[in-house]
Every structure is written in C-alpha cells, then in structure tokens.
Design a protein around this motif. Structure first.
Motif, PDB file in Angstrom:
ATOM      1  N   SER A   1       0.828  -1.201   0.000  1.00  0.00           N
ATOM      2  CA  SER A   1       0.000   0.000   0.000  1.00  0.00           C
ATOM      3  C   SER A   1       0.865   1.254   0.000  1.00  0.00           C
ATOM      4  CB  SER A   1      -0.906  -0.008   1.232  1.00  0.00           C
ATOM      5  OG  SER A   1      -1.484   1.258   1.445  1.00  0.00           O
ATOM      6  N   TYR A   2       0.577   2.160  -0.930  1.00  0.00           N
ATOM      7  CA  TYR A   2       1.276   3.450  -0.942  1.00  0.00           C
ATOM      8  C   TYR A   2       0.873   4.272   0.280  1.00  0.00           C
ATOM      9  CZ  TYR A   2       2.598   8.191  -2.228  1.00  0.00           C
ATOM     10  OH  TYR A   2       3.127   9.455  -2.213  1.00  0.00           O
ATOM     11  N   GLN A   3      -0.418   4.328   0.585  1.00  0.00           N
ATOM     12  CA  GLN A   3      -0.919   5.114   1.704  1.00  0.00           C
ATOM     13  C   GLN A   3      -0.326   4.660   3.039  1.00  0.00           C
ATOM     14  OE1 GLN A   3      -2.917   3.861  -0.722  1.00  0.00           O
ATOM     15  NE2 GLN A   3      -3.359   5.797  -1.727  1.00  0.00           N
ATOM     16  N   ASP A   4      -0.159   3.350   3.217  1.00  0.00           N
ATOM     17  CA  ASP A   4       0.386   2.811   4.464  1.00  0.00           C
ATOM     18  C   ASP A   4       1.910   2.757   4.467  1.00  0.00           C
ATOM     19  OD1 ASP A   4      -2.223   2.458   5.347  1.00  0.00           O
ATOM     20  OD2 ASP A   4      -2.300   0.363   4.700  1.00  0.00           O
ATOM     21  N   ARG A   5       2.528   3.106   3.338  1.00  0.00           N
ATOM     22  CA  ARG A   5       3.996   3.101   3.187  1.00  0.00           C
ATOM     23  C   ARG A   5       4.572   1.709   3.435  1.00  0.00           C
ATOM     24  NH1 ARG A   5       2.165   7.531   1.526  1.00  0.00           N
ATOM     25  NH2 ARG A   5       3.033   9.523   2.140  1.00  0.00           N
ATOM     26  N   THR A   6       3.913   0.690   2.855  1.00  0.00           N
ATOM     27  CA  THR A   6       4.383  -0.685   3.001  1.00  0.00           C
ATOM     28  C   THR A   6       4.989  -1.214   1.708  1.00  0.00           C
ATOM     29  OG1 THR A   6       2.179  -1.536   2.449  1.00  0.00           O
ATOM     30  CG2 THR A   6       2.695  -1.237   4.796  1.00  0.00           C
ATOM     31  N   PHE A   7       5.283  -0.342   0.763  1.00  0.00           N
ATOM     32  CA  PHE A   7       5.825  -0.752  -0.527  1.00  0.00           C
ATOM     33  C   PHE A   7       7.355  -0.678  -0.522  1.00  0.00           C
ATOM     34  CE2 PHE A   7       5.203   3.791  -0.677  1.00  0.00           C
ATOM     35  CZ  PHE A   7       6.269   4.281  -1.413  1.00  0.00           C
ATOM     36  N   ASN A   8       7.980  -1.425  -1.443  1.00  0.00           N
ATOM     37  CA  ASN A   8       9.435  -1.360  -1.634  1.00  0.00           C
ATOM     38  C   ASN A   8       9.797  -0.291  -2.654  1.00  0.00           C
ATOM     39  OD1 ASN A   8       9.884  -3.438   0.182  1.00  0.00           O
ATOM     40  ND2 ASN A   8       9.724  -5.010  -1.398  1.00  0.00           N
ATOM     41  N   TYR A   9       9.057  -0.273  -3.767  1.00  0.00           N
ATOM     42  CA  TYR A   9       9.241   0.795  -4.749  1.00  0.00           C
ATOM     43  C   TYR A   9       7.947   1.036  -5.512  1.00  0.00           C
ATOM     44  CZ  TYR A   9       9.987  -2.818  -8.344  1.00  0.00           C
ATOM     45  OH  TYR A   9       9.843  -3.885  -9.182  1.00  0.00           O
ATOM     46  N   ARG A  10       7.888   2.216  -6.118  1.00  0.00           N
ATOM     47  CA  ARG A  10       6.683   2.642  -6.820  1.00  0.00           C
ATOM     48  C   ARG A  10       7.101   3.380  -8.087  1.00  0.00           C
ATOM     49  NH1 ARG A  10       3.387   7.719  -6.125  1.00  0.00           N
ATOM     50  NH2 ARG A  10       1.273   7.195  -6.730  1.00  0.00           N
ATOM     51  N   ILE A  11       6.412   3.109  -9.175  1.00  0.00           N
ATOM     52  CA  ILE A  11       6.613   3.840 -10.431  1.00  0.00           C
ATOM     53  C   ILE A  11       5.307   4.571 -10.707  1.00  0.00           C
ATOM     54  CG2 ILE A  11       7.080   3.682 -12.901  1.00  0.00           C
ATOM     55  CD1 ILE A  11       8.552   1.029 -12.269  1.00  0.00           C
ATOM     56  N   SER A  12       5.406   5.885 -10.907  1.00  0.00           N
ATOM     57  CA  SER A  12       4.193   6.666 -11.161  1.00  0.00           C
ATOM     58  C   SER A  12       4.497   7.783 -12.145  1.00  0.00           C
ATOM     59  CB  SER A  12       3.650   7.248  -9.860  1.00  0.00           C
ATOM     60  OG  SER A  12       4.571   8.162  -9.313  1.00  0.00           O
ATOM     61  N   SER A  13       3.446   8.332 -12.687  1.00  0.00           N
ATOM     62  CA  SER A  13       3.542   9.481 -13.585  1.00  0.00           C
ATOM     63  C   SER A  13       2.540  10.515 -13.075  1.00  0.00           C
ATOM     64  CB  SER A  13       3.184   9.064 -15.011  1.00  0.00           C
ATOM     65  OG  SER A  13       3.250  10.174 -15.879  1.00  0.00           O
ATOM     66  N   ALA A  14       2.990  11.753 -12.947  1.00  0.00           N
ATOM     67  CA  ALA A  14       2.121  12.787 -12.384  1.00  0.00           C
ATOM     68  C   ALA A  14       1.992  13.983 -13.312  1.00  0.00           C
ATOM     69  CB  ALA A  14       2.673  13.247 -11.035  1.00  0.00           C
ATOM     70  N   THR A  15       0.837  14.586 -13.275  1.00  0.00           N
ATOM     71  CA  THR A  15       0.639  15.851 -13.978  1.00  0.00           C
ATOM     72  C   THR A  15       0.938  16.979 -13.001  1.00  0.00           C
ATOM     73  OG1 THR A  15      -1.693  15.981 -13.366  1.00  0.00           O
ATOM     74  CG2 THR A  15      -1.163  14.917 -15.480  1.00  0.00           C
ATOM     75  N   VAL A  16       1.413  18.087 -13.533  1.00  0.00           N
ATOM     76  CA  VAL A  16       1.665  19.281 -12.725  1.00  0.00           C
ATOM     77  C   VAL A  16       0.675  20.328 -13.201  1.00  0.00           C
ATOM     78  CG1 VAL A  16       3.342  21.045 -12.099  1.00  0.00           C
ATOM     79  CG2 VAL A  16       4.090  18.685 -12.454  1.00  0.00           C
ATOM     80  N   GLU A  17      -0.344  20.585 -12.377  1.00  0.00           N
ATOM     81  CA  GLU A  17      -1.420  21.483 -12.764  1.00  0.00           C
ATOM     82  C   GLU A  17      -1.404  22.806 -12.014  1.00  0.00           C
ATOM     83  OE1 GLU A  17      -4.885  19.038 -12.238  1.00  0.00           O
ATOM     84  OE2 GLU A  17      -4.143  17.532 -13.635  1.00  0.00           O
ATOM     85  N   LYS A  18      -0.520  22.907 -11.026  1.00  0.00           N
ATOM     86  CA  LYS A  18      -0.400  24.138 -10.251  1.00  0.00           C
ATOM     87  C   LYS A  18       0.989  24.714 -10.436  1.00  0.00           C
ATOM     88  CE  LYS A  18      -3.791  22.882  -6.797  1.00  0.00           C
ATOM     89  NZ  LYS A  18      -4.052  22.705  -5.389  1.00  0.00           N
ATOM     90  N   GLU A  19       1.096  26.009 -10.274  1.00  0.00           N
ATOM     91  CA  GLU A  19       2.389  26.660 -10.467  1.00  0.00           C
ATOM     92  C   GLU A  19       3.376  26.315  -9.356  1.00  0.00           C
ATOM     93  OE1 GLU A  19       4.187  31.127 -11.180  1.00  0.00           O
ATOM     94  OE2 GLU A  19       2.039  30.787 -11.377  1.00  0.00           O
TER      95      GLU A  19
END
Length: 98
Positions: free
Chosen positions: A30-48
């Motif tokens: 779980s990402y929320q519980d911080r029980t992961f070893n690694y994570r691959i993600s892609s994010a949009t930047v919508e704020k300055e």
C-alpha cells in the motif's frame, strides 16, 4: 512477467495535480500505508507551486517528460529539463516545485 495495463492504473490527486500509479511492489502493498518497496508513477503538474509528499525511508527520482521544472529545497534550487533525472530523499521536508 507481469503485464501492466493502462486501465489498471490507480489515479489519485496530489497537491500539484494528479498521479497515476503504474506499478507498486510488492503488488499487495500500500502506498498510503507506506508498506511498498518501490513505486513507479507518472504525475501531472497542474499548479504553479506545490510541495512534494513526505516519504521518509524512501529515495525519490524525478524525471520531467515535458517542459522544464524547478525544484526548491531550503536555499538550493535546481532546474530540470525533459528526461533529466534528479534524486533526493523522501524525508526532506518542504521540497517544492516551481
């Protein structure tokens, strides 16, 4: 071998836009519980301006895909261009993008 399908990506909001979780290992973690070893993600930047999530115990790698982005932490500032990587500790507080 594990096939990753775009229809299975978990999309959530973050303080600067939206993030798509492409892969999380182990798969039952779980990402929320911080029980992961690694994570691959892609994010949009919508704020300055925004602040990165606090992730103590993890190392982060940022790689912009389109356009430059500036990161600020305390008194240091770095400008990243597309496909240029930058590493920092997830425990660094107040790391921002500009």
């Amino acid at each position: 071998m594990h096939t990753i399908n775009v229809n299975n990506y978990v999309v959530t909001d973050w303080s600067g836009g939206k993030t798509m979780e492409i892969f999380l290992s182990p798969t039952k973690s779980s990402y929320q519980d911080r029980t992961f070893n690694y994570r691959i993600s892609s994010a949009t930047v919508e704020k300055e301006h925004s602040v990165f999530s606090f992730l103590p115990g993890y190392k982060r790698i940022i790689l912009p895909l389109r356009g430059p982005i500036s990161l600020v932490h305390k008194f240091s500032k770095v400008k990243l261009h597309p496909f240029q990587t930058y590493y920092f500790k997830g425990s660094e507080k107040d790391r921002k993008f500009w």
